[in-house]
Scaffold this motif. Structure first.
Motif, PDB file in Angstrom:
ATOM      1  N   TYR A  19       0.833  -1.189   0.000  1.00 39.38           N
ATOM      2  CA  TYR A  19       0.000   0.000   0.000  1.00 39.38           C
ATOM      3  C   TYR A  19       0.875   1.248   0.000  1.00 39.38           C
ATOM      4  O   TYR A  19       2.020   1.215   0.446  1.00 39.38           O
ATOM      5  CB  TYR A  19      -0.911   0.014   1.230  1.00 39.38           C
ATOM      6  CG  TYR A  19      -1.935  -1.105   1.230  1.00 39.38           C
ATOM      7  CD1 TYR A  19      -2.956  -1.135   0.296  1.00 39.38           C
ATOM      8  CD2 TYR A  19      -1.874  -2.119   2.174  1.00 39.38           C
ATOM      9  CE1 TYR A  19      -3.898  -2.159   0.288  1.00 39.38           C
ATOM     10  CE2 TYR A  19      -2.810  -3.142   2.178  1.00 39.38           C
ATOM     11  CZ  TYR A  19      -3.819  -3.152   1.226  1.00 39.38           C
ATOM     12  OH  TYR A  19      -4.737  -4.167   1.229  1.00 39.38           O
ATOM     13  N   SER A  20       0.327   2.346  -0.476  1.00 36.14           N
ATOM     14  CA  SER A  20       1.043   3.616  -0.409  1.00 36.14           C
ATOM     15  C   SER A  20       1.024   4.114   1.031  1.00 36.14           C
ATOM     16  O   SER A  20       0.237   3.635   1.859  1.00 36.14           O
ATOM     17  CB  SER A  20       0.400   4.639  -1.349  1.00 36.14           C
ATOM     18  OG  SER A  20      -0.933   4.883  -0.948  1.00 36.14           O
ATOM     19  N   VAL A  21       1.878   5.069   1.330  1.00 32.42           N
ATOM     20  CA  VAL A  21       2.014   5.560   2.703  1.00 32.42           C
ATOM     21  C   VAL A  21       0.677   6.038   3.255  1.00 32.42           C
ATOM     22  O   VAL A  21       0.342   5.759   4.409  1.00 32.42           O
ATOM     23  CB  VAL A  21       3.072   6.688   2.770  1.00 32.42           C
ATOM     24  CG1 VAL A  21       3.106   7.347   4.135  1.00 32.42           C
ATOM     25  CG2 VAL A  21       4.434   6.142   2.418  1.00 32.42           C
ATOM     26  N   ASP A  22      -0.119   6.717   2.456  1.00 31.60           N
ATOM     27  CA  ASP A  22      -1.402   7.227   2.948  1.00 31.60           C
ATOM     28  C   ASP A  22      -2.421   6.108   3.185  1.00 31.60           C
ATOM     29  O   ASP A  22      -3.448   6.324   3.804  1.00 31.60           O
ATOM     30  CB  ASP A  22      -1.980   8.272   2.002  1.00 31.60           C
ATOM     31  CG  ASP A  22      -2.299   7.713   0.623  1.00 31.60           C
ATOM     32  OD1 ASP A  22      -1.531   6.883   0.118  1.00 31.60           O
ATOM     33  OD2 ASP A  22      -3.334   8.128   0.051  1.00 31.60           O
ATOM     34  N   GLN A  23      -2.136   4.901   2.706  1.00 34.33           N
ATOM     35  CA  GLN A  23      -3.026   3.763   2.912  1.00 34.33           C
ATOM     36  C   GLN A  23      -2.590   2.876   4.075  1.00 34.33           C
ATOM     37  O   GLN A  23      -3.280   1.906   4.385  1.00 34.33           O
ATOM     38  CB  GLN A  23      -3.079   2.895   1.649  1.00 34.33           C
ATOM     39  CG  GLN A  23      -3.705   3.572   0.458  1.00 34.33           C
ATOM     40  CD  GLN A  23      -3.617   2.676  -0.765  1.00 34.33           C
ATOM     41  OE1 GLN A  23      -2.542   2.195  -1.104  1.00 34.33           O
ATOM     42  NE2 GLN A  23      -4.746   2.454  -1.412  1.00 34.33           N
ATOM     43  N   VAL A  34      -2.943   2.034   7.082  1.00 33.32           N
ATOM     44  CA  VAL A  34      -3.806   2.104   8.256  1.00 33.32           C
ATOM     45  C   VAL A  34      -4.032   0.670   8.730  1.00 33.32           C
ATOM     46  O   VAL A  34      -3.973  -0.265   7.927  1.00 33.32           O
ATOM     47  CB  VAL A  34      -5.145   2.811   7.934  1.00 33.32           C
ATOM     48  CG1 VAL A  34      -4.908   4.273   7.574  1.00 33.32           C
ATOM     49  CG2 VAL A  34      -5.895   2.107   6.825  1.00 33.32           C
TER      50      VAL A  34
END
Length: 123
Positions: free
Chosen positions: A94-98, A100
């Motif tokens: 996942y990308s950093v913003d994902q 979670v």
């Protein structure tokens, strides 16, 4: 749990792409772990569940909400299967913003399911 999607690479991608509901993903893992719900007694049957799971989780855990359960799931993946999402599916993460907990736990569940497919020679 009779309407679960088939355990295929397409289903694993649906998990990783957040296209399947969390409840469905949990139920898939529960089913493979051996948990069965008896609607007549309204209880979970654990006869087919590994003792380590059944003792700690007499009812199947919600892997999305439970970090300890997800850690136990991760530890149950054989070392040689830890990178199957990358090597078999080409999943790049996942990308950093994902990054979670909910998505990373879904990825753990997908990797565990993929490991089970490998173990059962379903790949």
């Amino acid at each position: 749990m009779t309407d679960l999607p088939p355990l295929t690479t397409e289903t694993l991608w649906a998990i990783l792409n957040n296209e399947l509901p969390d409840d469905t993903v949990n139920q898939m893992v529960w089913h493979i772990l051996g948990y069965r719900y008896d609607s007549q007694t309204q209880t979970w049957q654990t006869e087919n569940v590994d003792t380590a799971w059944a003792e700690k989780y007499p009812e199947p855990p919600n892997f999305i909400e439970s970090r300890p359960a997800t850690v136990q799931l991760t530890r149950s993946i054989p070392k040689e299967n830890k990178q199957l999402l990358k090597t078999q599916l080409g999943f790049k993460g996942y990308s950093v913003d994902q990054l979670v907990p909910r998505l990373t736990r879904r990825a753990t569940m997908a990797n565990w399911l993929l490991s089970e497919m490998q173990r059962r020679a379903a790949l």
